[in-house]
Each structure stands twice: as structure tokens, then as C-alpha cells.
Design a protein around this motif. Structure first.
Motif, PDB file in Angstrom:
ATOM      1  N   ARG A  21     -19.972  -5.376 -17.428  1.00 51.35           N
ATOM      2  CA  ARG A  21     -20.042  -6.124 -16.174  1.00 51.35           C
ATOM      3  C   ARG A  21     -21.305  -5.830 -15.375  1.00 51.35           C
ATOM      4  O   ARG A  21     -21.557  -6.454 -14.352  1.00 51.35           O
ATOM      5  N   GLU A  22     -22.074  -4.855 -15.794  1.00 52.20           N
ATOM      6  CA  GLU A  22     -23.342  -4.519 -15.153  1.00 52.20           C
ATOM      7  C   GLU A  22     -24.395  -4.384 -16.244  1.00 52.20           C
ATOM      8  O   GLU A  22     -24.103  -3.898 -17.351  1.00 52.20           O
ATOM      9  N   LEU A  65     -24.734   3.614 -12.934  1.00 54.50           N
ATOM     10  CA  LEU A  65     -23.729   2.550 -12.946  1.00 54.50           C
ATOM     11  C   LEU A  65     -22.596   2.899 -13.900  1.00 54.50           C
ATOM     12  O   LEU A  65     -21.412   2.665 -13.600  1.00 54.50           O
ATOM     13  N   SER A  66     -22.938   3.479 -15.056  1.00 56.70           N
ATOM     14  CA  SER A  66     -21.911   3.854 -16.020  1.00 56.70           C
ATOM     15  C   SER A  66     -21.092   5.035 -15.518  1.00 56.70           C
ATOM     16  O   SER A  66     -19.868   5.072 -15.680  1.00 56.70           O
ATOM     17  N   GLY A  68     -20.534   5.725 -12.426  1.00 53.93           N
ATOM     18  CA  GLY A  68     -19.701   5.262 -11.325  1.00 53.93           C
ATOM     19  C   GLY A  68     -18.529   4.412 -11.768  1.00 53.93           C
ATOM     20  O   GLY A  68     -17.460   4.452 -11.161  1.00 53.93           O
ATOM     21  N   SER A  69     -18.716   3.622 -12.826  1.00 54.33           N
ATOM     22  CA  SER A  69     -17.679   2.688 -13.254  1.00 54.33           C
ATOM     23  C   SER A  69     -16.865   3.179 -14.441  1.00 54.33           C
ATOM     24  O   SER A  69     -15.738   2.723 -14.658  1.00 54.33           O
ATOM     25  N   ALA A  71     -17.662   2.451 -17.419  1.00 55.91           N
ATOM     26  CA  ALA A  71     -17.823   1.430 -18.450  1.00 55.91           C
ATOM     27  C   ALA A  71     -19.213   1.498 -19.055  1.00 55.91           C
ATOM     28  O   ALA A  71     -20.156   1.981 -18.428  1.00 55.91           O
ATOM     29  N   VAL A  73     -22.892   0.449 -19.907  1.00 55.57           N
ATOM     30  CA  VAL A  73     -23.892  -0.351 -19.192  1.00 55.57           C
ATOM     31  C   VAL A  73     -25.144  -0.424 -20.049  1.00 55.57           C
ATOM     32  O   VAL A  73     -25.711   0.606 -20.410  1.00 55.57           O
ATOM     33  N   ALA A 441     -21.990   0.839  -8.229  1.00 52.79           N
ATOM     34  CA  ALA A 441     -20.724   0.767  -8.968  1.00 52.79           C
ATOM     35  C   ALA A 441     -19.539   1.012  -8.043  1.00 52.79           C
ATOM     36  O   ALA A 441     -18.513   0.326  -8.140  1.00 52.79           O
ATOM     37  N   ALA A 442     -19.667   1.970  -7.145  1.00 52.36           N
ATOM     38  CA  ALA A 442     -18.567   2.302  -6.243  1.00 52.36           C
ATOM     39  C   ALA A 442     -18.286   1.181  -5.260  1.00 52.36           C
ATOM     40  O   ALA A 442     -17.148   1.027  -4.785  1.00 52.36           O
ATOM     41  N   ALA A 444     -18.843  -2.116  -5.856  1.00 56.60           N
ATOM     42  CA  ALA A 444     -18.716  -3.421  -6.503  1.00 56.60           C
ATOM     43  C   ALA A 444     -17.352  -4.012  -6.198  1.00 56.60           C
ATOM     44  O   ALA A 444     -16.318  -3.397  -6.453  1.00 56.60           O
ATOM     45  N   ARG A 451     -14.613   0.129   0.980  1.00 55.63           N
ATOM     46  CA  ARG A 451     -15.420   0.787  -0.048  1.00 55.63           C
ATOM     47  C   ARG A 451     -15.629   2.265   0.273  1.00 55.63           C
ATOM     48  O   ARG A 451     -15.722   2.649   1.436  1.00 55.63           O
TER      49      ARG A 451
END
Length: 577
Positions: A21-22, A65-66, A68-69, A71, A73, A441-442, A444, A451
Motif C-alpha cells: 500500500r506504500e 514505512l515498513s 511503521g506498518s 507491511a 514496502v 505510516a502511523a 495513514a 492519529r
């Protein structure tokens, strides 16, 4: 449709079907087919694209991003040195178990070794740092068989990055090196043939659905009330939470490094590293454990390592990876993270054992506050930052001095904030970009009011090393992130090590040499640097000013600089010890 366009379109489509998703993109010509495909996916709302001009920062942005999520990236680059600039992020992802997907564009194979511009040997460039890699050749034509190959390859890459099924031994980075032939730009819309793209599975499903590997039945640890738990870095804050709860149920005190979650609660020893040092030196003989259980990876304190080497102490390790941590070669047994599910039965005498450790830490509270001082010091700034966090907030920590200052300052009462840090190799590389990625990521999805707040704490060299992380184009997603920079105009940590020993500095050239090669003063005006990038900046000369600024809930990226006299680091360290 050109084969290069079809290949890129299929790769991006299958990444989205696989849960991406990112995505992060650095500009380049050879990667143009991927750039167009990513931009189209972003426009369609299938993923969120982040464009950066510096590949090193791009790699760490994807890493953040990875982190934080949780997932995978992808980070996309063109050929040549662009790919090599990702190596620090790949190494960090490898040692931390982060599912980073490197998607590098390359020249066709017939141009390798010919001296063609921007061409080098990209396959294998990351050596043993990736979990899986593939070299996709430039297609001559587009066939259904080729489409199946491309989609299956993406599924293999995502499975390896995630540690899904039998493909990989641990989560981590993967490398897809993809060759493209000219033409690299898509055909005009009037000439494009959408049917030329091999279709994926119906309903948006991935080409290959990989079931997770079956969980093995964990073997619990043996009971024992004179057991001490040392909590280090773990891949996820949920594991840190689980470890704290598990130790509490077993009746074991915990000395925690400040990663995963700000440590607190019953059994967590306040100012733990200081107590550990006293026990290791023999000052608190009644607290010497029979057994030490290390959970995660310890990276910060020599004092914690010294506990493992005490005569007669049995050392066990609970590791989230198959490569357990044992630099002193003292571990007698290794357990998987499943051992944290069931705690051993609490033994008679455990409450008194926990109380003795916690009381030793509580007794230091006044002296820690006095040593930190009323004027800005590293420990003082860390205390203020920790106090500004609420439950569910996120703190991104730089390496070097700041995590150590934070750890010794914690008294067990901090909020249950998540802590993210690049402790795989503990470098200062890419910390700003990582923090930006974690914040994005946090934040999103969802309304801004709900948030989590994201703060970052780092030193000036860490900040300057990744000043390119501040470069965010006007059309790019921007984080709500406050970066607190402890500015001591150089490498403050070296003054607390043997290089800053007064006896060593007493010689005719000792102090001058140490200042040049370890102190490394830079004299950079951080305010001017931030202004050049359009980032709000404030220089704060007192802890009260910092506390007031952190109480503000602001949107966007800002930098709060706190000047600190580098000479205070050793004085504070000696006073704490």
C-alpha cells in the motif's frame, strides 16, 4: 503496448494484490516504466507513492514505512550507483527483519560488461544481505506465460520478505532486479492496448496465495525465582508487551532497553542500566541472579553485558530470529518467541526478589535528577521528551548517545508509547528518513484527531548525516513529525568512552587529536539548513522551553534544536555511575 510497459504494469499490479500500500520512488530513466506504473496506481488510489531525489534517503523512508506498518514496502531505483545507495538500508532491514522490497531497474543483459552508461553488475550487489533475489530479463514480447512468470516472481518475493511459508527463514529485504529495453515511456493513450497486459487472478487476488508456516508448540522456560530478564530490541512492540507481561507473571524483575515500548509497569527496574552496573561491579551482591534470560537483542550497555559474564550465572536467550545474539558466548539455551506465551509458575520468594531490584532503582531517582541538572543535558532532554509522550504515541530514536540517555533516565512511569529505532546495525544512517516513514505510516488513514503523535529524538551528527531526509517535494505526502535534535556540535558519545578519558587527553596532542577525529565539530547552522528546506525550526535554550513546545500539538514537519555543551556528557555519565 511495449513489453517494458507491460512488465512494469504487471509487477506493480501484483505488488498491490499482494498487500503493498506504500511505495517509494527515486527518479531515473531506466526505471521510467516502473515510475509510470506506480504513478498510475497512486492516481487510482491503489497505493500511496512517495518520490525522493536521494536513493539513500528513499531506502530508509521505505524502511520507516515498513517499520511503521509492518507491511512490505518497495523502493524503486534506476540503474548504476542508484542501487548501491540502498545498501545501508538493506543491511539495516536484514539485521532488523524488516520486509523491504528493492525493485531496481537495469539495462538489458547484452549491455552488461560493455562499458554502457550507468551499467554495472547489479545482480548479487547486496551479497548475503537479502532473503531472496531474482534477475528478471528484459522481455522481447508479452505472452500469457510471461505474465504468469512475472506475477509468480512477485509473490515469491513478498513471501520471502514476510517470512511466509517455506520460502525464507526470517523476514527481511528482497531484491528484484528488472531489465528494461527501450522504449521506456508508454505509448500515447490512443495507441495503447490495455489488453496486452496479462491479467491477474479474478477478484484482485494474488497470483499465489502463500499460507503461513504452522506454528510450533513452544517449550516454556523452567521456573526459578532468582531469575533476571534483560529486555532488548524486538521486531514488534507487541513482542515487547508480551515479554513484559510474561516476566511479570513469572515474578522476574526486568532491566529494559528503551526499544519496542517505553518500559514501565510492575517489575520493571527504574534506571535499570545503573543498577546493572552496580551489581556487575559487586556493589549490590544480594542482587546477583542465578539465571539471566535475555529477550531480544541487547545493543546499548556494557553494564548489561557484564551481568551475563558473572561467575556462575546461567544465561538463556529468547530470540525472535534464528540467529540468536551471544557476543560473549555464554548462552546455554535458545528459545523462540513462542516461549513468551506461557510463563513459568511463580516461585516462593519471587515477590521479595522483584521488590529488591525495583527498590534499588527507585533509590536512584533523586540522584539521577540531580545529575541530569536543570540546564540542558542529554539526559535532561531525554527525560522531557519521554514525559511529553502519551499512551499510543510513537518515538523514533537515533543511535549513539540519545537512547542511552533515555534508558538511564526512565523511572518506570513513562506512558506506553511505541519506540522505533534502527538497531539492526545501530548506524546513524537514514534516521530522519526513517522517522518520516514511521510518521507517514502511523498517520495513514483516519481523522487527524485520532492519529498517534510521532516524535523523533536524535543527535546533531545523526541529523546532519540524513539532512536529505528533509527534502520532501511540494506534492508529496507530508508527515506530522517533531524532530528534537540534541546539538552538541559533534560526536558527543566519544567523550564518554576511552577516547575522552582525561588521562588519555592530558598529553601534548591528546586533546587536539581527539577533538578533530572523534569530536568532529561541524559548526553548522541547523536553523539555516532547515530554512533552506522550508522546515520550521526553533532553537530552545532551556528544558522548560522544550517542554512547552512539545506540549503543542502541531501539524507538519518541524525541528526543535536544543544546544548542549559536549563537555557535560562525561560529567553526567560519571555522576550517574
Amino acid at each position: 503496448m511495449h513489453p517494458s510497459t507491460a512488465l512494469a504494469t504487471v509487477l506493480v499490479d501484483e505488488l498491490v494484490r499482494g498487500g503493498v500500500r506504500e511505495a517509494v520512488l527515486a527518479p531515473g530513466s531506466r526505471s521510467a516504466p516502473l515510475a509510470y506504473a506506480l504513478e498510475e496506481a497512486d492516481r487510482a488510489g491503489r497505493l500511496r507513492l512517495h518520490v525522493r531525489i536521494d536513493e539513500r534517503s528513499a531506502g530508509f523512508l521505505a524502511l520507516g514505512l515498513s517499520r511503521g506498518s509492518g507491511a512490505p514496502v518497495p523502493v524503486v531505483t534506476t540503474s548504476g550507483t542508484a542501487v548501491a545507495n540502498l545498501h545501508p538500508a538493506v543491511l539495516e532491514a536484514s539485521h532488523s527483519g524488516i520486509p523491504l522490497v528493492v525493485l531496481s531497474a537495469d539495462r538489458p543483459s547484452e549491455l552488461r560488461g560493455t562499458g554502457a552508461n550507468q551499467t554495472t553488475a547489479q545482480p548479487g550487489i547486496f551479497a548475503g544481505a537479502v532473503r531472496w533475489e531474482v534477475d528478471l530479463p528484459a522481455p522481447e514480447t508479452v505472452t500469457l506465460g510471461a505474465g504468469a512468470h512475472w506475477r509468480s516472481t512477485v509473490c515469491r518475493a513478498l513471501a520471502a520478505a514476510r517470512d511466509a511459508g517455506p520460502v525464507a527463514a526470517a523476514a527481511g529485504p528482497v531484491h528484484l532486479n528488472v531489465s528494461f529495453r527501450d522504449p521506456l515511456a508508454p505509448e500515447p493513450a490512443a495507441d495503447a492496448d490495455a489488453d496486452a497486459v496479462p491479467a491477474g487472478r479474478p477478484g484482485g487476488e494474488p497470483w499465489v496465495a502463500v499460507a503461513p508456516a504452522p506454528a510450533t508448540r513452544p517449550a516454556p522456560l523452567e521456573p526459578g525465582h532468582r531469575t533476571l530478564v534483560l529486555l532488548g530490541d524486538l521486531p514488534a512492540p507487541s513482542l515487547a508487551d508480551q515479554a513484559l507481561s510474561w516476566a511479570g507473571e513469572a515474578g522476574w524483575p526486568v532491566l529494559a532497553e528503551p526499544f519496542g515500548r517505553l518500559p514501565g509497569g510492575p517489575g520493571v527496574v527504574p534506571h535499570g542500566p545503573l543498577v546493572a552496573g552496580a551489581v556487575a561491579r559487586g556493589d549490590l551482591e544480594g542482587l546477583v541472579p542465578d539465571r539471566v534470560v535475555v529477550v531480544g537483542r541487547l545493543t546499548l550497555f556494557r553494564e548489561l553485558g557484564a551481568l551475563l559474564r558473572l561467575p556462575g550465572v546461567v544465561v538463556e536467550h529468547v530470540s525472535a530470529h534464528e540467529r540468536w545474539t551471544d557476543p560473549s558466548h555464554v548462552v546455554t539455551r535458545v528459545h523462540g518467541p513462542g516461549a513468551l506465551v506461557a510463563a513459568p509458575q511463580r516461585q516462593t520468594g519471587s515477590p521479595a526478589w522483584v521488590h529488591a531490584w525495583v527498590a534499588a532503582g527507585e533509590a536512584l531517582a533523586g540522584r539521577v535528577a540531580a545529575a541530569a541538572g536543570a540546564e540542558p543535558t542529554g539526559v535532561g532532554v531525554a527525560r522531557v521528551v519521554a514525559g511529553a509522550l502519551g499512551d499510543g504515541d510513537v518515538l523514533v530514536l537515533g543511535s549513539s548517545t540519545v537512547p542511552r540517555d533515555l534508558a538511564v533516565s526512565l523511572d518506570g512511569t513513562a506512558a506506553r508509547a511505541r519506540v522505533v529505532a534502527n538497531r539492526g546495525l545501530a548506524g546513524i544512517d537514514g534516521t530522519v528518513a526513517t522517522a518520516v516513514g514511521v510518521a507517514l505510516a502511523a498517520q495513514a488513514g483516519g481523522p487527524p484527531a485520532g492519529r498517534p503523535r510521532v516524535l523523533a529524538l536524535m543527535g546533531d551528527l545523526t541529523f546532519l548525516h540524513d539532512a536529505g531526509g528533509l527534502v520532501i517535494g511540494p506534492g508529496e505526502p507530508r508527515p506530522d513529525l517533531t524532530v528534537v535534535v540534541v546539538n552538541d556540535d559533534g560526536g558527543g558519545i566519544f567523550s564518554t568512552l576511552e577516547y575522552g578519558d582525561p588521562d588519555r587527553l592530558a598529553g601534548p596532542t591528546g586533546a587536539a587529536a581527539a577533538e578533530r577525529v572523534f569530536g568532529t565539530p561541524h559548526g553548522t547552522d541547523l536553523g539555516a539548513l532547515c530554512s533552506a528546506h522550508g522546515v520550521p525550526h526553533a532553537r530552545l535554550d532551556s528544558l522548560a522551553e522544550l517542554e512547552a513546545r512539545l506540549a503543542e500539538r502541531v501539524e507538519g514537519l518541524r525541528v526543535l534544536e536544543v544546544p548542549v555543551d559536549r563537555a557535560t556528557h562525561r560529567r553526567v555519565r560519571d555522576a550517574l555511575r
